[in-house]
Every structure is written in structure tokens, then in C-alpha cells.
Write a protein that holds these residues in place. Sequence first.
Motif: not given
Length: 191
Positions: A75-99
Motif C-alpha cells: 500500500p505505501d507505493t500507491a502514490r509512487g516510489f523511487i527505485l534505487d539500485g535497479f535496474p542495473r542492466t538493460v535486461a533488468q530494465a526490460e523486465a521492469l518495463d514488462k512488470l
Amino acid sequence: MKLILLGPPGAGKGTQAQRLVDKYGIPQLSTGDMLRAAAAAGTDIGLRAKAIMDRGELVPDDIMVEIIAERIDQPDTARGFILDGFPRTVAQAEALDKLLESRGISLDAVVEIAVDEQELIKRIATRAKEMGGSRGDDDATAKRLEVYRKQTAPVSEHYGAKGMLRRVNGMGTMDEVTALIDAHLRPLVEA
């Protein structure tokens, strides 16, 4: 406000993330914190990650994405969040995009704190000496920067191609960097 903070080790991401947390009232999602919390909670994914970390291995992308998925569903991310330390690779960025797409979530911005590497090495070395560090710390810093250049810097291009990247000069004072970040984010908040 849903953000990713990018930048090499020592660029000030942690400091700036905390300032953004204070300003926007959204949580900072640090991969290290998320891994420790998942392991401590004893969830299936947390226990799998703990076993991997206990062997001294890196947690695979699919497990990291699952941990992030669990975290952004809280619930605490309903208004937003800051991802720090991820994604570290393009593959992770693409996986995050899909998520995020699967959850109907879109990022507001990806903020990259850009620094001059030679100045950054001097800055880190000065900090290390003040804290009783050694020459080995300088070597570790150089290796971390090399890994960043090879693996994480291309993530900037990934988000730049999507028109989401906001690059700020990280060589100023903490307050100057904060002001530059605010200048990029203010129009998003006011929109």
C-alpha cells in the motif's frame, strides 16, 4: 511520482533519494533493503533469494523482479516510489518495463546523476581517507565504475530512447543537485 535514480557509485543517489522521499512522501525502494526484507519475512521468494545470497552469488533477475513486484504491490507505493539500485542492466530494465506494464504502472521519469569519473574517484578517495580507508578502496572504486560503465550506463540509453531520461549534473553541492532534479520533476508534478 514513480522514479528510477541512475548514476555511478558515489554519485549521490542515496542522498538524493532520501531528499525525494522527504519531499514527495514516497518510499525509496533499494534492492538491498528489499532483498533483506524478503528474506526476513520468510516468503518463498525471500528464502530463495537468501539461499543464493548465502552462497555469495548474485540474485538472478527473475527473482529480483518478483521481489520488486511484491514490494510495489504494498500500500505505501500507491502514490509512487523511487527505485534505487535497479535496474542495473538493460535486461533488468526490460523486465521492469514488462512488470510495470502488467500492473498498469508507468514511470514518470528516470533521473540520471551524471558525474565526471576522475572527479568522482577523487571525491570517493577523499571520503575514504577521512573514514580511515586504504589504497585498496581506490582499486575497488575503479572496478565498480568499470562495471557501471559496461552494464548500467546502457540503461540510460534504454530510457533515453523512451523519452524518460532526465540527466542532471551531479558534480555540484548536494543542494545544487537537488535543485537540478527538482527542476526536472516540477513540471511532472504540476501537470
